[in-house]
Scaffold this active site. Structure first.
Site, PDB file in Angstrom:
ATOM      1  N   GLY A   1       0.767  -1.234   0.000  1.00 23.94           N
ATOM      2  CA  GLY A   1       0.000   0.000   0.000  1.00 23.94           C
ATOM      3  C   GLY A   1       0.797   1.282   0.000  1.00 23.94           C
ATOM      4  O   GLY A   1       0.212   2.364  -0.006  1.00 23.94           O
ATOM      5  N   GLY A   2       2.131   1.204  -0.010  1.00 26.72           N
ATOM      6  CA  GLY A   2       2.931   2.418   0.027  1.00 26.72           C
ATOM      7  C   GLY A   2       2.652   3.347  -1.134  1.00 26.72           C
ATOM      8  O   GLY A   2       2.416   4.545  -0.949  1.00 26.72           O
TER       9      GLY A   2
ATOM     10  N   CYS B   1      11.591  -3.160  -8.483  1.00 24.69           N
ATOM     11  CA  CYS B   1      12.707  -3.058  -7.543  1.00 24.69           C
ATOM     12  C   CYS B   1      13.782  -4.048  -7.963  1.00 24.69           C
ATOM     13  O   CYS B   1      14.386  -4.742  -7.142  1.00 24.69           O
ATOM     14  CB  CYS B   1      12.250  -3.281  -6.100  1.00 24.69           C
TER      15      CYS B   1
END
Length: 470
Positions: free
Chosen positions: A129-130, A246
């Site tokens: 949820g970032g 990432c």
């Protein structure tokens, strides 16, 4: 052979060899950054929960601020990593602990906005949820964010973090990317923070090194292409795709950007990035598309790749209403003043919706977007008000944490010890609590509901969220 250190993770030679020649890659500096014992902690303050005139830095626990994240207005670096679970403000959604490089996705979205026009955005792979909490803070007023996660357990974590953040203009879904392909061109912006081989997290999570292999990189790149091909039909003509991973591997990064251009016809979009930020701004090898890389020897953050692409066409086609099956719900018979009694200034732009016994307050734009998503698994749309039983509302925890809950409701201020006891569902020793529903409040921010019953107080903090450790 692996590069090792007493402090840092093992870095496979095959991994390092695969990065040679990539823009900004400096092998010796890269290895040294991973061997260093230094770790970076950062967080992002929730601007919608800042009390009027308050300083964002004042919400951060202790004397920990070591600097600002340059690409995020409300992002801060910390000099250490406290036990955030012991800070009631974290439970109140005052801030989100997020890796600094990941905050660049919110910066990218801000650069794509034009004239403050409301947008409909999709965060396709959203857990935990970032990025969704960040997007919800920077989208123009009146926008709608659909936050999706296909894995059920991760979808629950996503929903919990979004409830804490408190934005009302959200729809939370649990669907495979392919499920969005039949929606027509619904979204102005789609963020795909794609599942990847995870090499950008090696420094933070050395265990991830053991899972890395060239074969896993190939598998991830194929999965990323499938995810993107499935979701792109839902992006409007002229709309923007923000793609990030990432991972450092070219196969998951620049090669995907080139594939989006060559096979799917998307064009690259530049972003203004000051050189002092340390971000490596480069171009993809075949199509010369603008791309951005984050290396831990150059930025205060972990590994990230990001590019922005635009779907050709100036349109923005809106599918016909008849192409969608609207959500089945009952329009509840509730008093006209019910929503204004619990929420700040609905102004007629909010509608109550009842699903079984659960009452929701749905902003008009959220309802319109939700109605175009018939057939998808929707876990939340708007604000969960609570249970509507016998003509009375049993308020939900999400209502207490919403940024739109009415501030004039009865509330009891708690000190730190009382707040932590409340969050453990222990007796906080409170006296003179008004009868009825009361907000437990800490430093001006709501933690949840209590109910005064004359000589005693019932604690309605969700049992599954309580602090368990001492």
């Amino acid at each position: 052979m692996n590069h090792a250190s007493d402090h840092g993770p093992l870095l496979p030679e095959a991994f390092l060899d695969g990065l040679e020649g990539l823009p900004g890659f400096d092998r010796s500096a890269f290895v040294a950054a991973h061997q260093s014992a230094r770790r970076v902690t950062s967080l992002r303050v929730n601007p919608a929960k800042l009390p009027p005139g308050a300083d964002a830095a004042g919400l951060i626990p202790g004397d920990l601020i070591s600097g600002k994240v340059p690409w995020c207005e409300h992002g801060f670096y910390l000099s250490g990593r406290p036990a955030f679970v012991d800070d009631p403000l974290w439970h109140a959604g005052a801030y989100y602990v997020q890796e600094a490089s990941s905050m660049f996705a919110g910066y990218a979205l801000q650069q794509l906005q034009s004239g403050g026009r409301p947008l409909t955005a999709l965060d396709l792979c959203a857990a935990p949820g970032g990025k969704s909490t960040h997007l919800s803070s920077v989208l123009p007023a009146g926008s709608v964010l659909v936050s999706n996660e296909v894995i059920r357990s991760r979808s629950g974590i996503l929903l919990e973090n979004l409830v804490r953040w408190g934005s009302p203009d959200l729809i939370v879904t649990q669907n495979d990317p392919q499920d969005f392909s039949g929606l027509g061109e619904l979204f102005d912006v789609v963020l795909v923070d794609a599942p990847c081989s995870g090499s950008g997290l090696f420094r933070r999570d050395p265990a991830a090194v053991a899972e890395w292999s060239p074969g896993h990189v190939t598998h991830c790149s194929l999965r990323q292409r499938r995810i993107l091909a499935d979701v792109l039909p839902a992006l409007k003509e002229g709309g923007f795709l923000i793609y990030s991973t990432c991972s450092y591997s070219r196969e998951e990064d620049e090669d995907i950007a080139d594939w989006l251009s060559e096979e799917l016809g998307l064009t690259g979009v530049s972003l203004p990035v000051p050189p002092e930020w340390g971000i490596t701004a480069a171009v993809s090898p075949r199509c010369s598309l603008p791309v951005f890389r984050f290396y831990p020897d150059k930025v205060e953050g972990e590994g990230l790749f990001l590019c922005v692409m635009q779907k050709k066409g100036a349109g923005g086609k809106t599918p016909a209403d008849g192409a969608f099956r609207k959500q089945r719900e009952r329009r509840p018979r509730v008093p006209e003043q019910l929503l204004p009694a619990w929420l700040e200034a609905p102004s007629g732009e909010w509608l109550p919706a009842l699903e079984q016994d659960e009452l929701w307050a749905v902003p008009k734009a959220v309802g319109q977007c939700r109605d175009r998503m018939g057939g998808l698994r929707i876990r939340q749309a708007g604000i969960h008000m609570g249970k509507w039983l016998g003509g009375r509302l049993l308020p939900a925890h999400a209502l207490a944490l919403s940024t739109r809950v009415r501030q004039g409701l009865p509330a009891v201020p708690l000190d730190t010890e009382q707040a932590l006891k409340y969050l453990r569902k222990e007796d906080a020793g409170l006296e003179n609590v008004p009868a009825g529903w009361v907000l437990a409040r800490y430093k001006g921010m709501n933690l949840g509901w209590m109910k005064g019953l004359g000589g005693r107080v019932n604690n309605y903090y969700p049992k599954q969220w309580r602090i368990r450790k001492r």
